[in-house]
Design a protein around this motif. Structure first.
Motif, short mmCIF file in Angstrom:
data_model
loop_
_atom_site.label_atom_id
_atom_site.label_comp_id
_atom_site.label_asym_id
_atom_site.label_seq_id
_atom_site.Cartn_x
_atom_site.Cartn_y
_atom_site.Cartn_z
N THR A 32 92.82 19.55 115.69
CA THR A 32 93.71 18.88 116.91
C THR A 32 94.74 18.09 116.30
N VAL A 33 94.45 17.29 115.24
CA VAL A 33 95.37 16.26 114.80
C VAL A 33 96.47 17.12 114.00
N ALA A 34 95.94 18.10 113.11
CA ALA A 34 96.85 19.15 112.43
C ALA A 34 97.91 19.63 113.69
N LYS A 35 97.35 20.34 114.36
CA LYS A 35 98.32 21.07 115.72
C LYS A 35 99.05 20.02 116.26
N ILE A 36 98.79 18.75 116.55
CA ILE A 36 99.63 17.62 117.23
C ILE A 36 100.81 17.42 116.30
N LEU A 37 100.58 17.23 114.98
CA LEU A 37 101.49 16.60 114.10
C LEU A 37 102.26 17.61 113.38
N THR A 38 101.80 19.04 113.44
CA THR A 38 102.79 19.93 112.77
C THR A 38 102.92 21.39 113.49
N ASN A 39 102.16 21.28 114.78
CA ASN A 39 102.37 22.54 115.77
C ASN A 39 101.82 23.68 114.71
N THR A 40 100.81 23.56 114.20
CA THR A 40 100.27 24.72 113.26
C THR A 40 98.76 24.48 113.35
N PRO A 42 96.28 25.37 110.72
CA PRO A 42 96.11 26.12 109.27
C PRO A 42 94.89 26.74 108.78
N GLU A 43 95.18 27.72 107.80
CA GLU A 43 93.99 28.57 107.34
C GLU A 43 93.38 27.55 106.45
N PRO A 44 92.13 27.76 106.18
CA PRO A 44 91.60 27.10 104.98
C PRO A 44 92.08 27.26 103.59
N ARG A 45 92.35 26.15 102.97
CA ARG A 45 92.65 26.08 101.77
C ARG A 45 93.92 26.69 101.35
N LYS A 46 94.81 26.54 102.19
CA LYS A 46 96.13 27.12 102.16
C LYS A 46 97.19 25.87 102.37
N ALA A 47 98.24 25.87 101.51
CA ALA A 47 99.04 24.53 101.59
C ALA A 47 100.30 25.05 102.48
N TYR A 48 100.80 24.29 103.33
CA TYR A 48 101.81 24.45 104.21
C TYR A 48 102.87 23.32 103.97
N PHE A 49 104.07 23.57 103.70
CA PHE A 49 104.99 22.41 103.83
C PHE A 49 105.34 22.48 105.14
N LYS A 50 105.33 21.05 105.62
CA LYS A 50 105.60 20.80 107.10
C LYS A 50 106.24 19.43 107.19
N GLN A 51 106.81 19.40 108.25
CA GLN A 51 107.21 18.12 108.93
C GLN A 51 106.21 17.40 109.93
N PHE A 52 106.10 16.10 109.52
CA PHE A 52 105.06 15.45 110.53
C PHE A 52 105.42 14.90 111.61
N LYS A 53 105.42 15.22 112.76
CA LYS A 53 105.87 14.83 114.03
C LYS A 53 105.01 14.06 114.87
N LEU A 54 105.44 13.16 115.72
CA LEU A 54 104.66 12.62 117.01
C LEU A 54 105.88 12.54 118.00
N ASN A 55 105.42 13.22 118.91
CA ASN A 55 106.46 13.26 120.11
C ASN A 55 108.00 13.35 119.74
N GLU A 56 108.01 14.80 118.80
CA GLU A 56 109.19 14.98 118.44
C GLU A 56 109.85 14.30 117.47
N ILE A 57 109.31 13.16 117.24
CA ILE A 57 110.05 12.30 116.35
C ILE A 57 109.13 12.24 114.75
N ILE A 58 110.25 12.84 113.66
CA ILE A 58 109.62 13.06 112.43
C ILE A 58 109.13 11.66 111.87
N VAL A 59 107.95 11.64 111.13
CA VAL A 59 107.32 10.41 110.53
C VAL A 59 107.28 10.76 109.09
N ASP A 60 107.21 11.78 108.73
CA ASP A 60 107.25 12.10 107.44
C ASP A 60 107.51 13.66 107.10
#
Length: 457
Positions: A32-40, A42-60
């Motif tokens: 749930t945390v991954a879905k909220i911060l990255t809108n993703t 993820p599949e197991p053991r697969k690396a994704y390059f993503k923006q980490f967002k909270l309320n559409e604000i990029i935190v990293d």
């Protein structure tokens, strides 16, 4: 109240400047945390390059990874956000994670505690995680890794299995004597108990070595003022740690140097010369600290100036002996051999108590005897080759000692033919072994162990 059912999160990398920081999330809400911060999702053991967002604000931004339970470090669903290092960016990501309902800050060692509770590792391996992180030498790191990979647990399990098999046969003798009395009468009980005792003794010896690797051995230099203690400290440390003069009482405080002997971390402590009439209050405080260090020493090097007789030497030794009563842990080092050995000191060394102690002659000016001293220190500390050595803690040794005492009592009791009491003693031994691996444990023990861990572990 915090619960094992909570989803936990923490920064798993050290604070400060660095290339990356890892924020770890473990528990049922991890996806749930991954879905909220990255809108993703993820599949197991697969690396994704993503923006980490909270309320559409990029935190990293950085990598997102998913390790589904039970095939993860904690045995639960685990998400990792691998973003930028530093002091600010990781905290921004962690704050965003903790804003999700049902997620809280992890307690010290809680990730590893959950790994233990979810049967991902036993207690010796869990403790080895912390010991590996804090290892003070390459040998200590290797020994901690051995425990993490199960070498310590294998020794304990072998010992416990032998005890279990013995208990089964002993209980059978008690319950069905007409069918199993040959186990006792044939002497097999004595043979098996002796084998169990030998295995327990060997495990205890290696565990003692593991404690030395873990904590570092403590060697204290003691003796009369101007006996050469500070010079020896400098020589063994390879640097000028202590001020060296011909003035008695120069060392006023406790000085330490960290070295390695055969791969074992050793802390050598130079103390104020112990005498009954200190020159001032400062030296008196130094002498008091010296006495405190003597009580904690694994080995005491009692220094004697071989070139000049000090009539207070015997009195000083007796004061040292008052605080280190085990003379097997006292070694005599005769210093300043480059100046020759005066006849009074030579005669003193031939008399009790010095004649019964290991004696090493040294000179810090010519390096005479220093290599031999290092070898003798290795032997005196019981340092063994790193192969087969595992890391251990003081609590492990304490429990092993209690278990060993129960086993030796069982051997004495079986000689008297009391099978019931023998069975009780051997069961107690097995219970104490169980507290080491976590087979027998309590929340108090776990709380004490994991409280020493860092937050992200």
């Amino acid at each position: 109240m915090n619960s094992i059912e909570d989803t936990i999160a923490a920064i798993a990398t050290p604070h400060g400047r660095g290339g990356i920081a890892v924020i770890r999330v473990s528990g049922s809400q991890a996806l749930t945390v991954a879905k909220i911060l990255t809108n993703t999702i993820p599949e197991p053991r697969k690396a994704y390059f993503k923006q980490f967002k909270l309320n559409e604000i990029i935190v990293d931004e950085g990598l997102l990874l998913y390790f589904p339970g039970p095939n993860s470090y904690t045995g639960e669903d685990v998400i990792e956000f691998q973003g930028h290092g530093g002091n600010v960016a990781p905290k921004r990501v962690l704050d965003a994670v903790l804003s999700v309902d049902g997620v809280r800050q992890a307690e010290p060692g809680e990730f590893t505690r959950r790994a233990f509770l979810n049967n991902k590792m036993d207690l010796t391996a869990a403790e080895a995680v912390e010991d590996l992180i804090s290892a003070g030498s390459d040998s200590a790191a290797k020994a901690a890794l051995a425990s993490l990979e199960g070498v310590f647990a294998k020794n304990l399990n072998e010992l416990s299995d032998r005890i279990t098999n013995f208990r089964v046969r002993l209980e059978a003798c008690l319950d069905f004597p007409e069918e199993h009395e040959d186990f006792f009468e044939s002497g097999k009980t004595d043979l098996e108990l002796n084998e169990i005792e030998s295995l327990a003794k060997r495990t205890l010896e290696v565990a003692n070595q593991g404690v030395i690797l873990n904590e570092g051995a403590k060697i204290v230099l003691a003796g009369s003022p101007n006996a050469g203690k500070s010079s020896l400290l400098n020589a063994l440390a390879g640097s000028d740690k202590a001020i060296v003069t011909n003035i008695p009482g120069t060392t006023r405080d406790v000085l330490t140097a960290s070295i390695e002997i055969e791969g074992v971390p050793v802390v050598i402590t130079d103390t104020a010369g112990i005498r009954d009439t200190p020159s001032d209050e400062i030296e008196a405080i130094g002498i008091k600290k010296a006495i405190e260090e003597l009580k904690k020493a694994n080995l005491v090097l009692f220094m004697i100036d071989g070139s000049s007789f000090d009539e207070d030497t015997l009195e000083t030794f007796n004061r040292v002996k008052d605080f280190e009563s085990d003379t097997n842990r006292i070694m005599v080092v005769v210093s300043k051999s480059d100046k020759g050995l005066c006849s009074e000191v030579a005669n003193l060394l031939k008399e009790a108590p010095f004649r019964d102690l290991k004696q090493i002659t040294t000179s810090t000016k010519t390096d005479n005897g220093l290599d031999n001293l290092r070898k003798e220190l290795s032997d005196a500390l019981g340092i063994m080759p790193i192969e087969g050595v595992f890391i251990a803690r003081r609590r492990h040794v304490d429990e092993l000692k209690v278990a060993y005492d129960y086993i030796t009592r069982a051997i004495d009791i079986i000689q008297m033919g009391d099978l019931v009491l023998c069975a009780q003693e051997i069961r107690e031994a097995q219970d104490h072994l169980g507290t080491i691996t976590g087979a027998v444990t309590s929340d108090d023990i776990l709380g004490k162990i994991f409280s020493t861990f860092c937050i992200g572990k």
